[in-house]
Design a protein around this motif. Structure first.
Motif, mmCIF file in Angstrom:
data_model
loop_
_atom_site.group_PDB
_atom_site.id
_atom_site.type_symbol
_atom_site.label_atom_id
_atom_site.label_comp_id
_atom_site.label_asym_id
_atom_site.label_seq_id
_atom_site.Cartn_x
_atom_site.Cartn_y
_atom_site.Cartn_z
ATOM 1 N N SER A 172 0.847 -1.184 0.000
ATOM 2 C CA SER A 172 0.000 0.000 0.000
ATOM 3 C C SER A 172 0.886 1.238 0.000
ATOM 4 O O SER A 172 2.102 1.166 0.230
ATOM 5 N N GLU A 173 0.271 2.382 -0.245
ATOM 6 C CA GLU A 173 1.039 3.627 -0.261
ATOM 7 C C GLU A 173 1.705 3.879 1.081
ATOM 8 O O GLU A 173 2.849 4.348 1.147
ATOM 9 N N ALA A 174 1.020 3.527 2.179
ATOM 10 C CA ALA A 174 1.573 3.737 3.513
ATOM 11 C C ALA A 174 2.709 2.763 3.805
ATOM 12 O O ALA A 174 3.683 3.103 4.492
ATOM 13 N N GLN A 175 2.607 1.523 3.299
ATOM 14 C CA GLN A 175 3.646 0.517 3.569
ATOM 15 C C GLN A 175 4.913 0.745 2.760
ATOM 16 O O GLN A 175 5.968 0.194 3.099
ATOM 17 N N SER A 176 4.838 1.499 1.700
ATOM 18 C CA SER A 176 5.976 1.610 0.795
ATOM 19 C C SER A 176 7.220 2.186 1.455
ATOM 20 O O SER A 176 8.341 1.757 1.160
ATOM 21 N N GLN A 177 7.049 3.143 2.375
ATOM 22 C CA GLN A 177 8.208 3.791 2.969
ATOM 23 C C GLN A 177 9.092 2.811 3.743
ATOM 24 O O GLN A 177 10.298 2.732 3.505
ATOM 25 N N PRO A 178 8.553 2.002 4.659
ATOM 26 C CA PRO A 178 9.457 1.099 5.391
ATOM 27 C C PRO A 178 9.766 -0.206 4.667
ATOM 28 O O PRO A 178 10.779 -0.845 4.954
ATOM 29 N N CYS A 179 8.907 -0.631 3.743
ATOM 30 C CA CYS A 179 9.028 -1.988 3.209
ATOM 31 C C CYS A 179 9.837 -2.087 1.919
ATOM 32 O O CYS A 179 10.340 -3.174 1.595
ATOM 33 N N LEU A 180 9.956 -1.030 1.165
ATOM 34 C CA LEU A 180 10.676 -1.123 -0.101
ATOM 35 C C LEU A 180 12.138 -1.497 0.096
ATOM 36 O O LEU A 180 12.685 -2.323 -0.645
ATOM 37 N N ASP A 181 12.789 -0.885 1.077
ATOM 38 C CA ASP A 181 14.202 -1.203 1.313
ATOM 39 C C ASP A 181 14.376 -2.655 1.714
ATOM 40 O O ASP A 181 15.302 -3.335 1.253
ATOM 41 N N HIS B 66 3.668 13.253 -5.612
ATOM 42 C CA HIS B 66 4.653 13.281 -4.527
ATOM 43 C C HIS B 66 5.179 11.876 -4.235
ATOM 44 O O HIS B 66 6.392 11.666 -4.103
ATOM 45 N N THR B 67 4.277 10.900 -4.164
ATOM 46 C CA THR B 67 4.691 9.513 -3.902
ATOM 47 C C THR B 67 5.563 8.988 -5.037
ATOM 48 O O THR B 67 6.581 8.321 -4.801
ATOM 49 N N ALA B 68 5.180 9.294 -6.270
ATOM 50 C CA ALA B 68 5.973 8.830 -7.407
ATOM 51 C C ALA B 68 7.361 9.438 -7.405
ATOM 52 O O ALA B 68 8.351 8.776 -7.770
ATOM 53 N N SER B 69 7.480 10.672 -6.995
ATOM 54 C CA SER B 69 8.782 11.339 -6.956
ATOM 55 C C SER B 69 9.685 10.733 -5.894
ATOM 56 O O SER B 69 10.897 10.590 -6.091
ATOM 57 N N ILE B 70 9.135 10.374 -4.743
ATOM 58 C CA ILE B 70 9.945 9.861 -3.637
ATOM 59 C C ILE B 70 10.630 8.555 -4.024
ATOM 60 O O ILE B 70 11.825 8.343 -3.755
ATOM 61 N N PHE B 71 9.901 7.646 -4.643
ATOM 62 C CA PHE B 71 10.439 6.314 -4.930
ATOM 63 C C PHE B 71 10.802 6.117 -6.401
ATOM 64 O O PHE B 71 10.915 4.988 -6.878
ATOM 65 N N ALA B 72 11.004 7.209 -7.117
ATOM 66 C CA ALA B 72 11.202 7.125 -8.563
ATOM 67 C C ALA B 72 12.349 6.207 -8.946
ATOM 68 O O ALA B 72 12.255 5.451 -9.908
ATOM 69 N N ARG B 73 13.444 6.232 -8.211
ATOM 70 C CA ARG B 73 14.632 5.455 -8.588
ATOM 71 C C ARG B 73 14.942 4.327 -7.613
ATOM 72 O O ARG B 73 16.065 3.839 -7.562
ATOM 73 N N HIS B 74 13.958 3.932 -6.845
ATOM 74 C CA HIS B 74 14.210 2.860 -5.878
ATOM 75 C C HIS B 74 14.411 1.537 -6.605
ATOM 76 O O HIS B 74 13.636 1.173 -7.495
#
Length: 835
Positions: free
Chosen positions: A65-74, A109-117
């Motif tokens: 989810s959009e909320a989970q992306s911050q801690p879980c992508l790494d 904003h969300t797309a910009s944050i994780f654009a190059r992850h």
């Protein structure tokens, strides 16, 4: 953070599937429903262990989810998994203008944050809207807003894929700007899942399809296998709940498949079909050294355990045979140049498999081509099956523009998984079905063989299927010269097909397909919007249709329309009338071509004004070249009969009823059936399409020598003693509907001009109409001459003696028969009034 360089490779769409580091990648993913948006260190370690276990169990990705992306992508990146981030849009946000800018701003904003992850594979837009709300709010309005969001994401994260999450009742939300199609489906039977995935594939065209199962079910393992077996590029599945234990100790053995949905696949994706009959892949090659090695290399990499490759070198003058010899595991047959159909038959005779697969020497097959195709044939009991073909990357913009121009081989569908026509570069048939109809027709030496074989199979009662994920890469004609050569070949093939299947052609000699070509409608003005069937027999299901491609939709692209417009323009200049109407007619052709060029699937790397302009030029001139070749081929075939010698008797002509009558005598019991059969074969050989009447009309054959006239042939017999028979033939010459409409339109225009007080214009239009009528009358006279000569030629071949007025001195049997002329049958009284 990452220790393995492979983990940072991006996932990209590659035709019907996904690719990672140059290898096919299957997105086997789960959701992390119980993971919160904030994690402490211990929770992160626990999640890392959980994701490692998922990867060990053949899971390759997660949906966050959009909320989970911050801690879980790494953490997903550390475990070697890729992630899709779901961005939700509520029904109110989608259908109402209020607050829409804030929605777009949040997503950007969300797309910009994780654009190059490195772990980010793409974004899923979840539009939480039902069918009724979508219909009430306006489908096109919703699609326009979704299209704007997709473009916003691509602007902020150009390397990330974007897809719109649709459900069975909202499939119409799909747009062309998506990189992949993502669909959520409820628990369905395996057959329903297969049908749903096939329908999505046809909607997706050359894009991947990803399926998400909404709820877990006991049969989920089979459902996952069916989805991948039908060509899905990805499946998102929930964990299967463990069954309740009834053991008195409450102890049960846990299986990995109880909680992880992809274990039973054991890394095999797509799964092999239940049966693996031997398949003989036949490659017919002629001067194919440019693409031959790439073709054979791809066949060497097929993921199918029971196949052979038969190469038929049809008299190549280059290094085609030498390249083929570098693949000793394949069989090579060399022969003098005899044409494509003969080469296909040679390969069929040499094949050891019960299924014969045909692809071309300028094709590169997908590794799972046979796996998917054979599964479709077995599960649906098809006698033949085909798949799509896509143009690969071209280095130059001219080559890419030629590849994107109209006229490439394509399939024609009468249902999502049923075909009327299969492209010759990607088709499979059972050997028994091919043998039953006698294989390919040798007269088709370069094109038209695939159309002919499909129509003959259908007429014989066989089933032709379609497997939308079993694709091949097909190198197009990549120069302007070769493109025109291909169109001329298609024109010759259409003229030959018209002789055998006149009922499958429209009034101006084009093939009137009974099915649809997915994606073609949107390249024609007025065809971009699909028709939506909102309510169907299946509750909650939504069906989409391409608009029908009638002659009216494509006529501005035809040679006939261009000539008519030019004639109208010249007439307007001569008569001194305003040129606006005629100029508008003439401009429709270029406008149609420009519209095609704007919507043609051109590679982004070659996007330019010059490339689009070249596509428009080829889209305008290509059909002209094709049509001119078709007419020239038919005219060449007609000249042989029109100038035939051997006329023995003068016909009895009724000018008022436009009939030509001939009578014959024989004492060998030769009936009208033999005469009719001989005439049918003669017309087919000479290029005149002839249709045998089914019994609803008062004639036996209808012959179509040109677009303006028709011949209705009626026969009758008089039987006499000792097996003697009198044969009567009546040929009725009629004008076609298009002829009558054209003359009526001219006369009506002249009348309107006269009533409007424009005598000069009325006189000019009347003169043009009269000139047209005279031309039609001359054409009808020539048609009557053709009917006379054809009847005489067939009667001579059957040794029938003429009973009419002899053209030259008859001798022997003919003179005696003429002297003993019996009373003729009253054929004329049976005929209808000609209209």
């Amino acid at each position: 953070m990452l220790t393995n360089s492979e983990l940072v490779q991006r996932v990209t769409p590659h035709a019907k599937f996904l690719s990672r580091a140059g290898q096919k990648f299957f997105f086997k993913a789960m959701r992390l429903a119980d993971v919160s948006a904030t994690l402490d260190f211990a929770q992160k370690l626990k999640l890392r262990k959980r994701l490692d276990d998922l990867r060990t169990a053949h899971t390759t990705g997660v949906v966050l989810s959009e909320a989970q992306s911050q801690p879980c992508l790494d953490i997903a990146a550390q475990s070697g998994l890729v992630a899709m981030v779901e961005l939700r849009i509520s029904a109110d946000e989608l259908t109402r203008s209020r607050g829409w800018k804030s929605v777009v701003s949040r997503i950007a904003h969300t797309a910009s944050i994780f654009a190059r992850h490195p772990a980010l594979a793409g974004y899923i837009l979840d539009c939480e809207i039902g069918q009724d709300a979508l219909r009430a709010g306006g489908l096109e309005n919703a699609r326009r807003r979704v299209r704007g969001v997709v473009k916003t994401i691509k602007g902020r994260a150009p390397e990330a894929m974007v897809g719109i999450k649709v459900r069975p009742e909202t499939r119409a939300l799909s747009i062309l700007e998506e990189d992949f199609l993502y669909a959520e489906i409820p628990a369905l039977k395996p057959v329903e899942i297969r049908d749903f995935v096939v329908a999505l594939h046809n909607l997706a065209e050359a894009r991947p399809v990803v399926i998400e199962f909404k709820d877990a079910s006991p049969g989920q393992d089979e459902a996952v296998a069916v989805a991948f077996g039908t060509g899905a590029a990805g499946v998102v599945a929930p964990p299967v709940p463990a069954p309740v234990s009834h053991d008195w100790l409450g102890v049960r053995m846990m299986r990995a498949s109880d909680v992880m949905p992809f274990v039973t696949l054991n890394g095999t994706c797509p799964p092999q079909p239940p049966k693996m009959p031997m398949v003989s892949v036949v490659i017919c090659a002629y001067d194919a050294e440019r693409t031959m090695r790439a073709c054979l290399e791809s066949l060497r990499g097929l993921d199918y355990g029971n196949f052979e490759v038969v190469i038929v070198d049809d008299g190549s003058r280059d290094r085609t045979a030498d390249i083929s010899m570098d693949f000793p595991e394949f069989r090579l047959i060399r022969q003098p140049n005899k044409g494509l159909s003969v080469a296909r038959n040679v390969g069929m005779q040499a094949a050891r498999g019960e299924i014969i697969a045909y692809t071309d020497s300028d094709c590169v097959v997908d590794p799972h081509w046979l796996t998917l195709m054979v599964r479709s044939m077995i599960e649906n009991n098809f006698d033949g099956c085909g798949g799509p073909n896509y143009a690969p990357h071209e280095d130059g913009w001219i080559e890419a523009s030629c590849a994107a121009s109209p006229g490439a081989p394509c399939h024609v569908l009468v249902a999502d998984d049923r075909a009327e026509h299969l492209a010759g570069c990607n088709m499979l048939f059972s050997k028994a079905a091919l043998a039953k109809i006698g294989g390919f027709d040798p007269q088709f030496t370069s094109a038209g063989d695939d159309v002919d074989i499909c129509w003959r199979l259908l007429e014989a009662g066989f089933k032709l299927g379609f497997s939308p994920a079993a694709f091949v890469w097909h190198f197009r004609r990549n120069t302007v010269k070769s493109y025109y050569g291909q169109q001329r070949g298609y024109g010759r093939a259409e003229a030959m097909l018209h002789q055998r299947y006149p009922e499958r052609f429209n009034a101006i000699g084009q093939i009137a397909w009974r099915g649809t070509i997915p994606g073609l409608a949107r390249t024609i003005p007025g065809g971009s919007r699909k028709r939506v069937l909102w309510r169907t027999a299946s509750a909650g299901a939504q069906t989409l249709f391409d608009p029908g491609l009638t002659l009216a939709r494509v006529i501005p692209q035809t040679l006939e329309w261009t000539l008519l417009s030019a004639f109208a323009l010249a007439a307007s200049i001569v008569l001194g009338v305003p040129l606006i109407a005629a100029a508008a007619m003439l401009a429709l052709g270029p406008i149609w071509a420009l519209y095609y060029a704007w919507h043609a699937p051109l590679e982004k790397s070659h996007e330019s004004f010059a490339a689009r302009l070249l596509i428009a030029y080829l889209a305008y001139t290509g059909p002209m070249v094709r049509t001119m070749t078709r007419y020239k081929t038919r005219a060449k075939a007609l000249t042989g009969l029109a100038g035939a010698d051997g006329v023995r008797q003068r016909p009895t002509i009724d000018w008022l009823r436009r009939t030509v009558r001939l009578d014959y005598w024989n004492d060998e019991s030769i009936t009208r059936d033999r005469l009719t059969d001989r005439m049918l074969k003669l017309f087919a050989r000479s290029g005149h399409s002839a249709i045998v009447d089914a019994g609803w009309n008062d004639y036996d054959l209808e012959v179509r020598p040109n677009p303006w006239t028709r011949i209705e042939l009626k026969t009758a017999d008089e039987e006499h003693e000792a097996g003697k028979v009198t044969n009567h033939v009546l040929a009725r010459i009629k004008s076609t509907r298009i002829t009558r409409l054209a003359l009526a339109a001219g006369a009506l225009s002249a009348a309107v001009a006269a009533i409007a007080g424009l005598p000069e214009i009325a006189l000019g239009l009347g003169a043009l109409t009269m000139a047209g009528a005279v031309c039609i009358a001359a054409e009808m006279a020539e048609t009557g001459r053709i009917a006379h000569r054809a009847t005489e030629q067939c009667a001579t071949e059957l040794n029938l003696a003429p009973l009419g007025v002899l053209v030259r001195q008859a001798s022997g049997t003919q003179a005696v028969a003429a002297a003993r002329k019996p009373a003729g049958a009253q054929l004329a009284s049976q005929e209808r009034t000609a209209d």
